[in-house]
Enzyme design. Structure first.
Site, PDB file in Angstrom:
ATOM      1  CD1 TRP A  79      -8.443   2.359   8.158  1.00 36.11           C
ATOM      2  CD2 TRP A  79      -9.621   2.606   9.204  1.00 36.11           C
ATOM      3  NE1 TRP A  79      -8.977   1.437   8.009  1.00 36.11           N
ATOM      4  CE2 TRP A  79      -9.358   1.149   8.754  1.00 36.11           C
ATOM      5  CE3 TRP A  79     -10.430   2.147  11.530  1.00 36.11           C
ATOM      6  CZ2 TRP A  79      -9.414   0.136   9.518  1.00 36.11           C
ATOM      7  CZ3 TRP A  79     -10.649   0.996  11.277  1.00 36.11           C
ATOM      8  CH2 TRP A  79     -10.523  -0.330  10.884  1.00 36.11           C
ATOM      9  CG  ASP A 120     -10.825  -4.132   2.736  1.00 35.88           C
ATOM     10  OD1 ASP A 120     -11.361  -3.535   3.179  1.00 35.88           O
ATOM     11  OD2 ASP A 120      -9.495  -4.561   2.319  1.00 35.88           O
ATOM     12  CE1 TYR A 147      -3.113  -3.071   1.182  1.00 34.92           C
ATOM     13  CE2 TYR A 147      -2.331  -3.036   3.088  1.00 34.92           C
ATOM     14  CZ  TYR A 147      -3.431  -3.060   2.153  1.00 34.92           C
ATOM     15  OH  TYR A 147      -4.666  -4.411   2.503  1.00 34.92           O
ATOM     16  CD  GLU A 151      -2.611  -5.945   5.405  1.00 36.35           C
ATOM     17  OE1 GLU A 151      -1.774  -6.932   5.041  1.00 36.35           O
ATOM     18  OE2 GLU A 151      -4.122  -5.515   4.944  1.00 36.35           O
TER      19      GLU A 151
HETATM   20  C1  9WN Z   1      -8.291  -1.211   0.292  1.00 33.86           C
HETATM   21  C2  9WN Z   1      -4.785  -0.433   3.826  1.00 33.86           C
HETATM   22  C3  9WN Z   1      -5.891  -0.693   3.579  1.00 33.86           C
HETATM   23  C4  9WN Z   1      -6.806  -0.625   4.725  1.00 33.86           C
HETATM   24  C5  9WN Z   1      -7.877  -1.622   5.355  1.00 33.86           C
HETATM   25  C6  9WN Z   1      -7.209  -3.078   4.520  1.00 33.86           C
HETATM   26  C7  9WN Z   1      -6.619  -2.775   3.547  1.00 33.86           C
HETATM   27  C8  9WN Z   1      -7.313  -1.873   1.322  1.00 33.86           C
HETATM   28  C9  9WN Z   1      -6.650  -3.064  -0.118  1.00 33.86           C
HETATM   29  O1  9WN Z   1      -5.598  -1.811   3.507  1.00 33.86           O
HETATM   30  O2  9WN Z   1      -7.296  -2.089   2.259  1.00 33.86           O
HETATM   31  O3  9WN Z   1      -8.330  -0.387   1.230  1.00 33.86           O
HETATM   32  O4  9WN Z   1      -6.176  -2.914  -1.076  1.00 33.86           O
HETATM   33  O5  9WN Z   1      -6.843  -4.056   1.013  1.00 33.86           O
HETATM   34  O6  9WN Z   1      -8.366  -3.814   4.525  1.00 33.86           O
HETATM   35  O7  9WN Z   1      -8.402  -1.733   6.790  1.00 33.86           O
HETATM   36  O8  9WN Z   1      -6.955   0.872   5.346  1.00 33.86           O
HETATM   37  O9  9WN Z   1      -3.448  -0.593   4.996  1.00 33.86           O
END
Ligand code: 9WN
Length: 432
Positions: free
Chosen positions: A37, A170, A31, A397
């Site tokens: 959040w 998710d 990410y 995570e």
């Molecule tokens: C989609 C970043 C995010 C968290 C979410 C988690 C995951 C994303 C993904 O990662 O979601 O938003 O691509 O899987 O479920 O809670 O904010 O850490």
């Protein structure tokens, strides 16, 4: 097992390593952009290390705010063009405040106002704190009133969550009713997540089909719920999102009170919201709040840790909170705490993402709520468990619900940030 001193040092290294200037990537390979959040939680951790860096994190997040106050779930970094899907091209014409900012078109649990309250309280110089709050109160007020304005239907004050990503959880089994519906987008998409994390720990392709279907639907209606509500298969009152909003509204009101300004949401409206939350979401049989599916006008018969969100929000009194946490723990005996879904729940998977594993940020929310209610025995046990997971399995995570092994993304920012907060501030503060 490493010592708590070393834990603190490692956590600080993670945040500094993931610091991409104005924001903290949740986990840079998986990410790389700024998440809503996640950044609020990261800022809570930064405040103990470098108060002005916490302020910067929040400024960068708010730079992606929309004209009506809405805060999207991803604020894209234009310099990162690879490594995460969907990119900003899936979210055309987002009505951002600042021209040129690229964001997604859905939101996430609004933790930010609570983070701003806590970070403000961590600033010892009262004049600095007040000046900062005075600068942020406008955007925070806009954010908090935007959801009742744009995300309510009928007479209920509860807020409609329109995409599983908005819930932050998710692929929770709570959303299987929609993921099982064979929805698929019109355009092809590709997944980047399963190149970084084992597919067995991530949502399925069927889940992703629904995610992209909803993106097209929502973007196709210019992000206006009134436009797509009749068509969407996914419109829910998520117990955690609503609890976090309620908590956030009270924290904005507290900040407004310090600044001698009127509240963002009146006491009467907060009371109405609380009553509705209880009436619509409480399930006495399982002693837990559940989510509600607006498409069939019924509670979703799936239990998850989201149902404990009321504890962190001031939506449950001490007796109710104790009954809830005791019942949840009873169902999770023999597992690490807190499984995101109780092991006896249909759909539970011990190591797949939001279907069972333990998440540090959820634990943190529940710990702080238990402390505020003076349920210290539960709070201390849960804080010790959370620290032990990081000590034994590192900065992940999420964690395997049975063994506690680290899973998902590596070097995870919110895990580090909230361990820092738990170690620096073992109990809750009382303040204005
Ligand atoms: C989609 C970043 C995010 C968290 C979410 C988690 C995951 C994303 C993904 O990662 O979601 O938003 O691509 O899987 O479920 O809670 O904010 O850490």
């Amino acid at each position: 097992m490493i010592s708590r001193g070393d834990l603190l040092q490692q956590a600080e290294q993670i945040l500094r390593r993931n610091d991409l200037g104005g924001y903290t990537a949740p986990s840079p390979r998986l990410y790389p952009h700024q998440w809503n959040w996640d950044s609020a939680f990261c800022a809570i951790g930064w405040a103990h290390l470098d108060w002005s860096r916490a302020v910067r994190e929040i400024d960068t997040l708010l730079a992606g705010q929309w004209a009506d106050g809405f805060l999207p779930h991803i604020h894209y970094n234009p310099e990162v063009t690879q490594g995460y899907q969907p990119g900003p091209e899936w979210w055309p014409d987002v009505p951002v405040r600042t021209l040129g900012e690229r964001t997604s078109g859905i939101s996430q649990p609004p933790v930010l106002p609570t983070a701003v309250y806590l970070i403000g309280m961590a600033q010892p110089d009262e004049s600095v704190r007040r000046a900062w709050w005075a600068r942020l109160i406008g955007p925070l007020r806009d954010l908090i009133v935007c959801y009742p304005r744009t995300r309510t239907v009928s007479a209920s004050p509860l807020l409609v969550v329109v995409h599983p990503w908005e819930s932050g959880a998710d692929n929770s089994p709570r959303w299987d009713f929609a993921a099982g519906g064979s929805f698929a987008p019109s355009r092809p998409y590709r997944r980047a997540d399963t190149r970084v994390v084992a597919a067995a720990q991530r949502p399925t392709d069927r889940d992703y089909d629904l995610y992209y279907y909803l993106i097209e639907l929502i973007a196709g209606h210019r992000y206006d719920l009134r436009g797509y509500f009749p068509q969407t298969p996914f419109a829910v009152y998520d117990a955690l999102f609503n609890a976090i909003w309620y908590r956030a509204a009270r924290d904005v009101n507290r900040i407004a009170g310090v600044l001698a300004q009127p509240p963002a949401i009146t006491e009467a409206d907060l009371q109405r919201f609380k009553e509705s939350y209880h009436q619509t979401l409480w399930n006495d049989g399982v002693r837990l709040f559940r989510d509600f599916n607006l498409k069939v006008n019924a509670q979703i018969p799936v239990d998850s840790v989201a149902g404990l969100g009321a504890i962190s929000a001031g939506l449950a009194d001490r007796a109710q909170a104790e009954a809830m946490i005791a019942a949840y723990l009873q169902r999770c005996r023999g597992y690490r705490l807190l499984p995101s879904v109780p092991p006896d729940q249909t759909g539970f998977e011990v190591d797949r993402y939001w279907r069972g594993p333990v998440w540090a940020q959820i634990n943190w929310l529940v710990i702080r709520g238990l402390q505020e209610l003076r349920l210290d025995r539960y709070a201390t046990a849960l804080a010790d468990e959370t620290l032990a997971l990081a000590q034994r399995s590192g900065w992940r995570e999420f964690y395997h619900a049975r063994t506690g092994a680290g899973l998902g993304g590596e070097d995870f920012s919110w895990t580090a940030a909230l361990v820092i907060d738990l170690l620096h501030r073992p109990s809750v503060l009382t303040g204005p």
